[in-house]
Design an enzyme around this catalytic site. Structure first.
Site, mmCIF file in Angstrom:
data_model
loop_
_atom_site.group_PDB
_atom_site.id
_atom_site.type_symbol
_atom_site.label_atom_id
_atom_site.label_comp_id
_atom_site.label_asym_id
_atom_site.label_seq_id
_atom_site.Cartn_x
_atom_site.Cartn_y
_atom_site.Cartn_z
ATOM 1 N NE ARG A 48 -1.223 -9.192 -9.373
ATOM 2 C CZ ARG A 48 -1.804 -9.589 -8.252
ATOM 3 N NH1 ARG A 48 -1.257 -9.271 -7.090
ATOM 4 N NH2 ARG A 48 -2.915 -10.300 -8.294
ATOM 5 C CG HIS A 49 3.460 -2.187 -13.158
ATOM 6 N ND1 HIS A 49 4.233 -2.139 -14.301
ATOM 7 C CD2 HIS A 49 2.209 -1.819 -13.536
ATOM 8 C CE1 HIS A 49 3.491 -1.753 -15.321
ATOM 9 N NE2 HIS A 49 2.257 -1.550 -14.886
ATOM 10 C CD GLN A 50 9.859 -5.919 -8.291
ATOM 11 O OE1 GLN A 50 9.099 -6.303 -7.401
ATOM 12 N NE2 GLN A 50 10.663 -6.735 -8.935
#
Length: 581
Positions: free
Chosen positions: A214-216
């Site tokens: 997932r995106h940071q």
């Protein structure tokens, strides 16, 4: 999923407030988990059950309620589906509080599904390699030749090719050279694009619900943060090659400019359509139509970089001199007007980011707001970038649930594909354009191409090290995907040049690998991207799971969905069906 059970046992004579903060949350306020009552009688603790996150290590803080005195802090990384007990007690000295975590039930290993998936795909690759080796053996080839040879002979006898009336083409001797072959397409570029696209599809479908797919939340990088800039980078490389090819074929710059504008407009409209789905929910309201998005960012970057390239591109590079003192840098110096434009755009980004006044926010703020920075700038998410989007597009027309909400508990909408970050996406595409110029100027000089790629990677990596001070949060400009910060672009461009070197050497120079299966979606990237967005909720890309809290089921579903798109791309490639805009 990504949760554990925690029972807090309080043996003290006063209430205890339990708070927590993630170790990935930089300078964050503690968030209250709950209150544990005082022990009813000595030796008989009171207990309260909580659910805690297992994605990252967290620090638990326990305070007494009468005077809000900190009793202890406990850093601990809880395991998924584990059961834990936190004991709060006094020993001999009543002024000293002891806090200890005890594991009541062991957690599961949530990474085993990744290992199993890796072994399965590695086994398939190994079987494919063994099969190719077997088919190359002389014994096997002789057997196949005999079988196919007899079938071919029978086919010729029974076909018109073997009939007496078949016309035999006349044999003529000629001294004319054969017609030149068309320019060879570099498979490494399509393989690069395919790798970025396949990972993008996988993470968009959920990535097995693992946090690193997932995106940071704010600063830093995960696997999901790599792929979009790589796609922008390789788009820039393709612009350089296609523009040169079309100019050599006799196309005019005006006609190419019209095509560029039309293609950018198509991409933008298509992007607005697919990021605003309204399946069976009635007419879509213009009041909350999201405007920025992935394809919109691609359209903008393509428009600017393609126009810059049309301004400076050279049609016939073979007539350029290579004896001048500046010839080793001709892939840069010949295009100095475009470089000047990009540098001016970057100066504009720096000025707006660090000098634009934003109400109730410090100048040059790059933080997430929310509980970050000790909660001092709660509504300053993204600083100038967020302010420009909200002012220019309106709060209802940008992304409402940014990744910063996960850890930093932000409340402001923020769009990772916003207006200000689009300037740096142009820089990313332009660096890809530079890779294309290197390929054009040093065509078939493999050592020169690879050495220049590596030099660019080293140069950009050094810039990233300076900007970030080799840290996640304490640099001048941290690596941040939400902001598309300057260090984010230089870091990902560094990775892109290094990856392109490896692929160019393996696929195009040594030809150890054909690029399959990534090569096929790389040849049909727009169709695969749009298709995976539009058909995301349909079988076989998604189905009802027996256990939605299982990483294994999510990973299986997401890998199957991604593999389906790879297979679809392969079938379309075999049938020579390509969707071009």
């Amino acid at each position: 999923m990504d949760e554990a059970f925690l029972r807090v046992n309080n043996e003290l004579g006063s209430e205890v407030v339990v708070s927590w903060v993630s170790e990935r949350c930089y300078q964050c306020l503690y968030q209250q988990l709950g209150v544990v009552p005082a022990a009813p009688t000595p030796g008989q603790p009171s207990s309260v059950d909580f659910v805690v996150s297992t994605q990252h290590e967290i620090t638990l803080q326990l305070n007494s309620t009468p005077v809000n005195l900190e009793l202890c802090t406990v850093p601990f990384h809880f395991g998924e589906h584990g059961n834990y007990s936190l004991w709060v007690k006094n020993f001999t000295d009543s002024s000293v509080v002891n806090c200890s975590v005890v594991t009541d039930a062991d957690p599961i290993n949530s990474y085993i599904p990744i290992l199993v998936a890796f072994l399965i795909f590695a086994g398939l690759i190994l079987m494919s390699c063994i099969g190719r080796i077997i088919l190359r053996l002389d014994v096997v080839r002789n057997i196949l030749f005999r079988v196919t040879g007899s079938l071919e002979t029978e086919r010729l006898i029974n076909s018109e090719l073997g009939s007496p009336g078949r016309a035999v083409p006349p044999v003529s001797d000629t001294i004319l050279p054969p017609p030149p072959n068309p320019s060879k397409r570099l498979r490494s570029l399509d393989t690069f694009r395919g790798i970025a696209l396949v990972i993008m599809v996988f993470v968009n479908y959920g990535g097995g619900r693992y946090w690193f797919f997932r995106h940071q939340s704010w600063n830093g990088l995960t696997v999901a943060d790599l792929v979009f800039p790589w796609f922008v980078f390789i788009m820039g490389t393709s612009i350089a090659l296609s523009t040169n090819s079309l100019l050599c074929a006799g196309s005019t710059r005006c006609s190419l400019l019209r095509k560029t504008v039309w293609r950018s407009l198509q991409l933008f409209i298509l992007g607005v359509v697919i990021i605003n789905p309204n399946y069976c929910q009635g007419p879509l309201s213009w009041d909350n139509l999201r405007i920025p998005g992935v394809l919109q960012r691609l359209a903008w970057s393509y428009l600017v970089v393609a126009c810059l390239d049309l301004l400076v591109a050279k049609g016939h590079l073979d007539i350029l001199t290579t004896s001048a003192w500046w010839s080793p840098f001709r892939d840069i110096l010949l295009y100095w007007p475009a470089w000047l434009c990009v540098i001016l755009l970057e100066i504009l980004w720096l000025f707006l980011t660090f000098q634009l006044p934003v109400a109730d926010c410090p100048a040059g703020y790059l933080g997430p707001g929310g509980i970050g920075d000790m909660g001092l700038y709660m509504n300053c998410t993204g600083g100038a970038a967020g302010f420009i989007d909200r002012w220019l597009l309106g709060e209802n027309h940008i992304y409402q649930t940014p990744s910063s909400r996960v850890i930093y508990a932000t409340r402001m909408p923020f769009d990772p594909e916003g207006v200000l970050g689009s300037i740096n996406s142009v820089l990313m595409a332009f660096l890809g354009l530079q890779a294309g110029k290197i390929i054009l100027h040093y065509r078939d000089l493999h050592t020169s191409i690879m050495s220049r790629f590596l030099l660019w990677g080293l140069f950009l990596g050094a810039i990233s090290a300076i900007l970030t001070k080799c840290s996640t949060d304490q640099g001048f400009i941290p690596v941040n995907k939400n902001l598309w910060s300057l260090s984010y672009v230089t870091t990902l461009a560094c990775f892109a040049f290094v990856l392109l070197v490896l692929l160019y050497f393996i696929v195009d120079v040594q030809r150890w690998w054909s690029g399959a299966p990534f090569y096929y979606p790389g040849m049909n990237s727009i169709l695969v991207y749009v298709g995976h967005e539009v058909l995301e909720e349909y079988f076989p890309f998604r189905w009802r799971m027996a256990n939605s809290q299982s990483h294994a089921e999510h990973l299986t579903q997401n890998l199957v969905a991604t593999s389906c798109w790879v297979f679809i791309a392969y079938v379309l490639y075999r049938k020579r069906i390509f969707w071009k805009i």
